[in-house]
Design an enzyme around this catalytic site. Structure first.
Site, PDB file in Angstrom:
ATOM      1  CE1 TYR A  17       6.949   7.628  11.235  1.00 28.58           C
ATOM      2  CE2 TYR A  17       7.057   9.574  10.776  1.00 28.58           C
ATOM      3  CZ  TYR A  17       6.928   8.843  10.344  1.00 28.58           C
ATOM      4  OH  TYR A  17       7.112   8.032   9.261  1.00 28.58           O
ATOM      5  CB  ILE A  36       5.604   5.272   0.153  1.00 25.60           C
ATOM      6  CG1 ILE A  36       5.014   6.864   0.422  1.00 25.60           C
ATOM      7  CG2 ILE A  36       6.580   5.884  -0.483  1.00 25.60           C
ATOM      8  CD1 ILE A  36       5.279   7.350   1.931  1.00 25.60           C
ATOM      9  CE  LYS A  49      10.085   6.765   9.149  1.00 24.21           C
ATOM     10  NZ  LYS A  49      10.709   5.865   8.672  1.00 24.21           N
ATOM     11  CB  SER A  87      -1.204   0.377   0.915  1.00 28.69           C
ATOM     12  OG  SER A  87      -0.098   0.042   2.822  1.00 28.69           O
TER      13      SER A  87
END
Ligand SMILES: NC(=O)c1ccc[n+]([C@@H]2O[C@H](COP(=O)([O-])OP(=O)(O)OC[C@H]3O[C@@H](n4cnc5c(N)ncnc54)[C@H](OP(=O)(O)O)[C@@H]3O)[C@@H](O)[C@H]2O)c1
Length: 334
Positions: A201, A58, A205, A56
């Site tokens: 998150y 990107i 990252k 799904s």
């Protein structure tokens, strides 16, 4: 004196040009130019790309962008039916360049680190080799920093960092033997700017940037390339799947067609452009995100001042296209 005047004027013009271009483009200025004047993804025709999270969003649209260019694909994620749907669509958009045998579907949970080698070797057995690994599988988060259960921090790092690092090491073993290869990781603008209400998150990252900038520095001068792909808000199922502050809970957020987000199709195309041009780090996002990222890097004090004036709610609205009302209230309304 005239010489310094000319240099100064040149720098001024360059600054003006960059400022204007960062306002116009939906990606960093270099990527915007490469999209128009650089190598086309078609130059990747015949290569083999292994994509995680291809079922799904990107990952799916990066697969389509590469399929249009005639790249052979290994599509992986947990939902095998969705992967089969993406495979059939890849064959359609490839316009005759790819057939059934050119796209391998491997159902795979990236959290099962012990299976990474087996799955990667499956791809090598099928195609003879792999040229590009695109680490895309990941989940976001919406939560107040101080409320986050440490179990959630650990789970986010398992998925968004350790799974990526482990699979990349498996791929690197193969790339090192071949003396060439390309590692791409879908990070986020949250890996550059500190995004509010996504503590684990943002941390995960940022960790990705540390790991892969370190790897790039080790591989300088070799034929092993590292690309960090950093999208901003994009239309995907991301908010529904996002972690909250509690173990086992999902945010169940949604997007509206009127939201200010990039389409997953455009993001997939820009990912392919960044990969074919071997860009080290690529940023993508709608206005005003690009000027904000430039200011945060080149004028950090100005950025801090701006953020102090605008407040965390501004960044929240920019990201989710709605007002911040606190997460307990939001989960009732969604
Ligand atoms: N959308 C945005 O606004 C945005 C912005 C910046 C960065 N990103 C990054 O883009 C990447 C893709 O996210 P998306 O927006 O495309 O969201 P998405 O549509 O929810 O896609 C996430 C993909 O990851 C896969 N995945 C999740 N957990 C997995 C696991 N344990 N094992 C294997 N696959 C797993 C999912 O497949 P299955 O469920 O089938 O396993 C799915 O294909 C993420 O790394 C995210 O951080 C997204």
């Amino acid at each position: 004196m005239l010489f310094f005047g000319i240099i100064g004027f040149g720098v001024f013009l360059y600054g003006c040009f960059y400022t204007l271009a960062s306002v116009i483009f939906d990606c960093d200025v270099r990527l915007g130019f490469l999209d128009k004047f650089g190598k086309s993804p078609r130059r990747l025709k015949g290569k083999v790309a292994f994509i995680t999270g291809a079922s799904s969003g990107i990952g799916e649209h990066t697969a389509y962008a590469l399929a249009k260019a005639g790249v052979k694909l290994v599509l992986t994620a947990r939902r095998s039916l969705e992967l089969q749907r993406v495979k059939q669509q890849c064959i359609v958009v490839s316009n005759g360049q790819l057939e059934e045998k050119d796209i391998l579907v491997i159902p795979m949970d990236v959290l099962d680190l012990s299976s990474h080698k087996t799955h990667f070797q499956h791809a090598i057995r099928h195609f003879g080799h792999v040229d590009i690994l695109i680490n895309n599988a990941g989940r976001s988060q919406r939560a107040n920093w101080e409320n986050i259960d440490i179990t959630v921090d650990r789970q986010m790092f398992e998925l968004n960092v350790f799974a990526v690092v482990n699979l990349s090491r498996v791929a690197l073993e193969h790339f090192n033997k071949r003396g060439q290869g390309h590692l791409a990781v879908v990070s986020s603008l949250a890996g550059i700017l500190g995004a509010p209400f996504s503590g684990s998150y943002t941390g995960a990252k940022h960790a990705i940037h540390g790991y892969f900038n370190g790897l790039r520095a080790e591989k300088l001068g070799t034929q092993i390339h590292v690309t960090l792909l950093c999208p901003g808000p994009t239309f995907t199922n991301f908010l529904a799947e996002a972690f909250t502050d509690k173990d086992g809970e999902k945010h169940h957020g949604s997007t509206k067609p009127t939201d200010k987000r990039m389409t997953a199709e455009r993001c997939g195309h820009l990912n392919a452009v960044a990969i074919v041009n071997k860009v080290g780090e690529a940023w993508m996002g709608l206005f005003p995100l690009m000027p904000m990222v430039y200011v945060s890097i080149y004028f950090p004090n100005l950025y801090s001042l701006g953020m102090r004036i605008l407040g965390p709610q501004y960044l929240y609205k920019l990201r989710d296209s709605k007002e911040y009302t606190g997460f307990t209230e939001m989960s009732k309304t969604e």
